[in-house]
Design an enzyme around this catalytic site. Sequence first.
Site, PDB file in Angstrom:
ATOM      1  CB  CYS A   1      -0.933  -0.008   1.206  1.00 57.92           C
ATOM      2  SG  CYS A   1      -0.124  -0.472   2.742  1.00 57.92           S
TER       3      CYS A   1
ATOM      4  CG  HIS B   1      -0.708   4.546   3.315  1.00 61.27           C
ATOM      5  ND1 HIS B   1      -1.334   4.541   4.544  1.00 61.27           N
ATOM      6  CD2 HIS B   1      -0.271   3.272   3.113  1.00 61.27           C
ATOM      7  CE1 HIS B   1      -1.287   3.315   5.051  1.00 61.27           C
ATOM      8  NE2 HIS B   1      -0.653   2.529   4.201  1.00 61.27           N
TER       9      HIS B   1
HETATM   10  N1  NAP Z   1      -4.371  -3.315   6.009  1.00 56.26           N
HETATM   11  C1  NAP Z   1      -3.838  -2.885   4.875  1.00 56.26           C
HETATM   12  O1  NAP Z   1      -4.023  -1.721   4.458  1.00 56.26           O
HETATM   13  C2  NAP Z   1      -2.988  -3.791   4.026  1.00 56.26           C
HETATM   14  C3  NAP Z   1      -2.486  -3.281   2.827  1.00 56.26           C
HETATM   15  C4  NAP Z   1      -1.736  -4.109   1.986  1.00 56.26           C
HETATM   16  C5  NAP Z   1      -1.482  -5.406   2.371  1.00 56.26           C
HETATM   17  N2  NAP Z   1      -1.950  -5.893   3.564  1.00 56.26           N
HETATM   18  C6  NAP Z   1      -1.648  -7.300   3.891  1.00 56.26           C
HETATM   19  O2  NAP Z   1      -2.872  -8.042   3.877  1.00 56.26           O
HETATM   20  C7  NAP Z   1      -2.809  -9.094   4.847  1.00 56.26           C
HETATM   21  C8  NAP Z   1      -3.975  -8.951   5.816  1.00 56.26           C
HETATM   22  O3  NAP Z   1      -3.887  -7.689   6.458  1.00 56.26           O
HETATM   23  P1  NAP Z   1      -5.048  -7.154   7.401  1.00 56.26           P
HETATM   24  O4  NAP Z   1      -4.669  -5.761   7.727  1.00 56.26           O
HETATM   25  O5  NAP Z   1      -6.384  -7.420   6.777  1.00 56.26           O
HETATM   26  O6  NAP Z   1      -4.857  -8.121   8.688  1.00 56.26           O
HETATM   27  P2  NAP Z   1      -5.898  -8.488   9.841  1.00 56.26           P
HETATM   28  O7  NAP Z   1      -6.960  -7.457   9.970  1.00 56.26           O
HETATM   29  O8  NAP Z   1      -5.074  -8.813  11.021  1.00 56.26           O
HETATM   30  O9  NAP Z   1      -6.622  -9.829   9.289  1.00 56.26           O
HETATM   31  C9  NAP Z   1      -5.991 -11.031   9.300  1.00 56.26           C
HETATM   32  C10 NAP Z   1      -6.831 -12.170   8.722  1.00 56.26           C
HETATM   33  O10 NAP Z   1      -5.990 -13.328   8.731  1.00 56.26           O
HETATM   34  C11 NAP Z   1      -6.612 -14.359   9.480  1.00 56.26           C
HETATM   35  N3  NAP Z   1      -5.605 -15.088  10.253  1.00 56.26           N
HETATM   36  C12 NAP Z   1      -4.808 -14.637  11.242  1.00 56.26           C
HETATM   37  N4  NAP Z   1      -4.032 -15.641  11.722  1.00 56.26           N
HETATM   38  C13 NAP Z   1      -4.356 -16.746  11.018  1.00 56.26           C
HETATM   39  C14 NAP Z   1      -3.931 -18.105  11.058  1.00 56.26           C
HETATM   40  N5  NAP Z   1      -2.991 -18.512  11.907  1.00 56.26           N
HETATM   41  N6  NAP Z   1      -4.476 -18.966  10.182  1.00 56.26           N
HETATM   42  C15 NAP Z   1      -5.407 -18.553   9.300  1.00 56.26           C
HETATM   43  N7  NAP Z   1      -5.880 -17.295   9.220  1.00 56.26           N
HETATM   44  C16 NAP Z   1      -5.350 -16.392  10.077  1.00 56.26           C
HETATM   45  C17 NAP Z   1      -7.581 -13.661  10.424  1.00 56.26           C
HETATM   46  O11 NAP Z   1      -8.583 -14.600  10.799  1.00 56.26           O
HETATM   47  P3  NAP Z   1      -9.310 -14.533  12.244  1.00 56.26           P
HETATM   48  O12 NAP Z   1     -10.296 -13.420  12.158  1.00 56.26           O
HETATM   49  O13 NAP Z   1      -9.951 -15.856  12.366  1.00 56.26           O
HETATM   50  O14 NAP Z   1      -8.244 -14.288  13.271  1.00 56.26           O
HETATM   51  C18 NAP Z   1      -8.082 -12.525   9.547  1.00 56.26           C
HETATM   52  O15 NAP Z   1      -9.085 -12.993   8.680  1.00 56.26           O
HETATM   53  C19 NAP Z   1      -1.451  -8.976   5.524  1.00 56.26           C
HETATM   54  O16 NAP Z   1      -0.549  -9.831   4.847  1.00 56.26           O
HETATM   55  C20 NAP Z   1      -1.073  -7.524   5.288  1.00 56.26           C
HETATM   56  O17 NAP Z   1       0.324  -7.339   5.303  1.00 56.26           O
HETATM   57  C21 NAP Z   1      -2.704  -5.115   4.386  1.00 56.26           C
END
Ligand code: NAP
Length: 360
Positions: free
Chosen positions: A157, A250
């Site tokens: 991002c 951002h």
């Molecule tokens: N936020 C952003 O703006 C953004 C931008 C670009 C890329 N990303 C990338 O996108 C990904 C997700 O980011 P996010 O911000 O959405 O994270 P998040 O809100 O922490 O969501 C994480 C997700 O992963 C699942 N999860 C966590 N631990 C797990 C496990 N051990 N096994 C299976 N599923 C698991 C969670 O399920 P539960 O609900 O069951 O815990 C939830 O659905 C990351 O790799 C991040 O680096 C994020």
Amino acid sequence: MEKLRVGILGGTGMVGQRFIQILENHPWFEVARIAASPRSAGKTYEEAVDGRWKLDEPVPENVKNIRIQDINDIHGVADDVDFILSAVNMSKDEIRAIEEAYAKTETPVVSNNSAHRWTPDVPMIIPEINPEHTDIIEYQKKRLGTTRGFIAVKPNCSIQAYTPALAAWKEYGPIEVIASTYQAISGAGKTFRDWPEMNGNVIPYISGEEEKSEQEPLKIFGHIEDGKIVKADSPKISCQCIRIPVLYGHTATVFVKFKENPSKEELVEKLVNFGGLPQQLGLPSAPKQFIQYCEEDDRPQVTKDVYYENGMGVSIGRLRRDSIYDWKFVGLAHNTMRGAAGGAVECAELLTAQKYIQKK
Ligand SMILES: NC(=O)c1ccc[n+]([C@@H]2O[C@H](COP(=O)([O-])OP(=O)(O)OC[C@H]3O[C@@H](n4cnc5c(N)ncnc54)[C@H](OP(=O)(O)O)[C@@H]3O)[C@@H](O)[C@H]2O)c1
């Protein structure tokens, strides 16, 4: 056209919730399966996100009763969908392995995660800039032994507020770039409720972010050679990434040195006329105008500009001569729309238009 069935890995998280929201009324895709950790598996989506739904709009009706599956139930999820959108928080090794396992079920995976961004035969795509990198998929399928399964990723991002401008200015030869990013807390999957310490605070460190911000544009500007994407060696980019108390958006402040000596009029003209294949194809999530140039001295502003083109456009402003570099400017992009879920959905639309994603 019959809608393609989508499985969302990590559908309960910050990016996953955006996927759900974007796909609620999507003309080509419908959410069929949602997978998350074993903690959420077995619950309905409504139960799983109860108390941690992060968006202002309510949970869409069409997903409330979908039962969450364990992400490790690979066939249980993959066999009933045409492709996967992935946004999970696991270790990089686990994500690499699980995304490959899904691809090997002959299910294309379009991922937000960074795990595969540097796998040489995985395309990292901003559809307006490098749609031709999808040509690498044929090589990847040979390595995976698949006929239709593959992985494609979108970049981080943090780079979205300046990489489109550098792409628009390619013919002037940007050779050195200094950038500072001012990044929203939703980029860490958090809201102010989850992260009260961010109220009124600034944190000068985001793990891994500076390396991504400096290197990922070079893969996007790279070319395919011998079955690999070879990264470009220019421009050199140096970046500092700072977390600030903003929920979405951002911002980047950027200094650029060029080989050529473009005028401000030329630079602005390139920005506002920069479009690409998504605009030509009329992809459903593609902004009509990818980059807007804001003339006002106090723009782009998060509250005024972050939802430009539904959060899929990029806003640039304050372009002016610099006393050390040639030009400097300020950019803004929505981190969970253009920078995450929206960017991945647009990437899936591109892959559908190119026939890499089809009905099973
Ligand atoms: N936020 C952003 O703006 C953004 C931008 C670009 C890329 N990303 C990338 O996108 C990904 C997700 O980011 P996010 O911000 O959405 O994270 P998040 O809100 O922490 O969501 C994480 C997700 O992963 C699942 N999860 C966590 N631990 C797990 C496990 N051990 N096994 C299976 N599923 C698991 C969670 O399920 P539960 O609900 O069951 O815990 C939830 O659905 C990351 O790799 C991040 O680096 C994020």
